[in-house]
Design an enzyme around this catalytic site. Structure first.
Site, PDB file in Angstrom:
ATOM      1  N   GLN A  82       0.814  -1.221   0.000  1.00  0.00           N
ATOM      2  CA  GLN A  82       0.000   0.000   0.000  1.00  0.00           C
ATOM      3  C   GLN A  82       0.849   1.273   0.000  1.00  0.00           C
ATOM      4  OE1 GLN A  82      -2.558  -2.086   3.342  1.00  0.00           O
ATOM      5  NE2 GLN A  82      -3.664  -0.264   2.651  1.00  0.00           N
ATOM      6  N   GLU A 110      -4.336 -10.276   9.658  1.00  0.00           N
ATOM      7  CA  GLU A 110      -5.720 -10.575   9.252  1.00  0.00           C
ATOM      8  C   GLU A 110      -5.867 -11.765   8.297  1.00  0.00           C
ATOM      9  OE1 GLU A 110      -7.187  -5.889   9.571  1.00  0.00           O
ATOM     10  OE2 GLU A 110      -7.709  -7.087   7.806  1.00  0.00           O
ATOM     11  N   HIS A 164       1.213  -9.994   4.749  1.00  0.00           N
ATOM     12  CA  HIS A 164      -0.027  -9.207   4.716  1.00  0.00           C
ATOM     13  C   HIS A 164      -0.693  -9.403   3.356  1.00  0.00           C
ATOM     14  CE1 HIS A 164      -2.777  -5.876   4.342  1.00  0.00           C
ATOM     15  NE2 HIS A 164      -2.551  -5.468   5.554  1.00  0.00           N
TER      16      HIS A 164
END
Ligand code: BGP
Length: 496
Positions: A15, A168, A123
């Site tokens: 990101q 996550e 991630h």
């Protein structure tokens, strides 16, 4: 010796980093996905934008400037979701010198300013070479992942004593393999089950490598390895017995399934029922289950953005009651609603800090009274007005204030909270909003070739919070405006 509470910020390689085809790097699944699904909604729409991550905030080239900015902020920690592909661009054996060197330089730079790097190893961004060979559906990935983490502990172990394996698994596994919203974009329950098991086995092998690295002196003996999970504590829509039961059923899936395998070394009943009910032909060997038990992780990273409103009832969409159509889950009598009387962001994420303390206590109750817990993500996604000299993101400050307050209250009330890391350091690519959903304390001009940075009011406010260690969260807007004006004085020379 009681350790200092860590005030930190968090971010993620795909990101923020950019330079996706530079420095010996090759593509990963998020490169492939964002290229194949490129989509820009109408201006000002709070819709999902899928845009290029080739440059993003260009952290790869600007990390020294960013470390200087983080030093100005007075940061104690920097949570960084690493990029496996930058270090292993070809296969499970070839280590890219430029790739590992980038992370060594970054961690060196952070340490220079006394900022502790807090790496998260995975991630959601599987290297494309691995995905082509089956990715996390293929159990061989467990050995490929072992090579990656072994390399990270060898070259980066000396810089920090706080590590996470995954961010996550719920988002990666469910959005990647059930809804298909995230790469690799599949809708395949069998694949979902295999992927989750291989993620958990990869976490267990990482713990085994972590122990070996400690024995070799590559990591300090106090080093800890955790799992970072986004559990949104449930709020029963009514106080009926059915709605309260629905919340517990929800917790079995969205809390236990994504924490028990790593912290207890076992799968919750709800997952075994899911496999049976969907006739999924996957079994877990005794050896694997024993391996999970032998290699449990040390602590919890918690991504808290919001609670979730849960009901057993199957409501019709009534605009006088809900801001969006109620949504069914795959669990019987577990549905999500968004009550009209609650507060939401422009992206319809609830703004509600009331469940943070209760949630933290529940995690301690379920995983051990003294288990360390660190808030790893907490932030406010918004359209920031960047048209004026000063970017005054008061709503973000209010949100952060309300959640830091509850994090510190959980600590005061006996939960072993070791730190708070907000999402996010600077504006970046958002998986659900592209470059139109701002979260940063630092604004980034994505139209500028040098991706100029500019502090927002929240930067000046968080700087104060770190200085006073959260003892005084209240603020006056005029004081923040004068602080921000002061910070901007020499900004263009040193920090642009
Ligand atoms: C978490 C992710 C982060 C970040 C955050 C905000 O789930 O771990 O990477 O993106 O959500 O999400 P979004 O940017 O989609 O609002």
């Amino acid at each position: 010796m009681k350790k200092e509470f860590i005030f930190s910020v968090s971010t993620n390689a795909f990101q923020i980093e950019g330079a996706r085809s530079l420095g010996g790097r090759t593509d990963s699944i998020w490169d492939e996905f964002t290229k194949r699904n490129f989509y820009i909604p109408a201006l000002g729409k709070a819709e999902r934008e899928i845009n290029s991550i080739e440059i993003a905030a260009d952290f790869y080239h600007k990390y020294k400037t960013d470390c200087r900015i983080m030093d100005k902020l007075g940061l104690k920690g920097f949570v960084y979701n690493m990029d496996w592909t930058r270090i292993f661009p070809k296969d499970e054996n070839y280590i890219n010198p430029e790739g590992i060197k980038f992370y060594i330089d970054l961690f060196e730079e952070l340490n220079k300013y006394g900022i502790k790097p807090i790496p998260i190893l995975f991630h959601w961004d599987t290297p494309l070479w691995a995905e082509i060979r089956g990715g996390f559906e293929n159990p061989e990935i467990i050995q490929w992942f072992k090579n990656y983490v072994e390399c990270c502990f060898k070259y980066l172990g000396k810089y920090t004593d706080i590590w996470f394996v995954n961010d996550e698994n719920s988002s990666f596994a469910q959005s990647g393999y059930i809804t298909g919203d995230f790469p690799p974009g599949k809708k395949d329950k069998t694949a979902f089950v295999k992927v989750l098991h291989n993620l958990n086995m990869s976490a267990a092998i990482t713990m085994e490598e972590f122990k070996k690295a400690k024995d070799k002196g590559l990591l300090s003996k106090e080093s800890i390895l955790g799992i970072d999970h986004d559990w949104s504590p449930p709020v029963p829509y009514t106080d009926s017995k059915e709605d309260i039961e629905a919340c517990e059923k929800y917790n079995e899936w969205w809390k236990d399934l994504y924490l028990d395998p790593n912290l207890k070394g076992e799968y919750p009943k709800v997952f075994l029922e899911f496999i049976k009910d969907n006739k999924i032909d996957v079994t877990f060997s005794k050896e694997d289950l024993q391996y999970l038990k032998n290699n449990k992780l040390d602590f919890i990273g918690w991504n808290y953005y919001r609670p979730i409103y849960v009901t057993a009832n199957d409501f019709e969409y009534d605009e006088t009651k809900f801001i969006s159509p109620p949504s069914k889950t795959h669990l019987k009598n577990v549905n999500f609603v968004q009550p009209i009387e609650k507060k939401y962001t422009k992206w319809k994420w609830p703004v509600d800090n009331t469940k943070l303390v209760e949630g933290a206590k529940r995690l301690s109750k379920d995983y051990g009274k003294n288990i360390p817990i660190m808030i790893i993500e907490n932030g406010f996604g918004d359209f920031d007005d960047k048209s004026k000299d000063l970017i005054l993101d008061w709503d973000r400050i209010e949100y952060l204030k309300d959640h830091i307050q509850e994090t510190l209250r959980a600590k005061e009330e006996g939960v072993n909270m070791i730190g708070y890391s907000l999402w996010t350091y600077c504006d970046i690519f958002s998986p659900s909003g592209g470059y139109r959903k701002d979260y940063g304390l630092v604004s980034v001009d994505f139209n500028s070739p040098i991706r100029e940075r500019k502090p927002k009011a929240s930067f000046a406010w968080y700087k104060k919070i770190i200085e006073n260690e959260g003892k005084e969260l209240e603020y006056s807007q005029s004081e923040i405006i004068s602080d921000l004006t002061g910070i901007l004085k020499d900004w263009d020379i040193f920090y642009k």
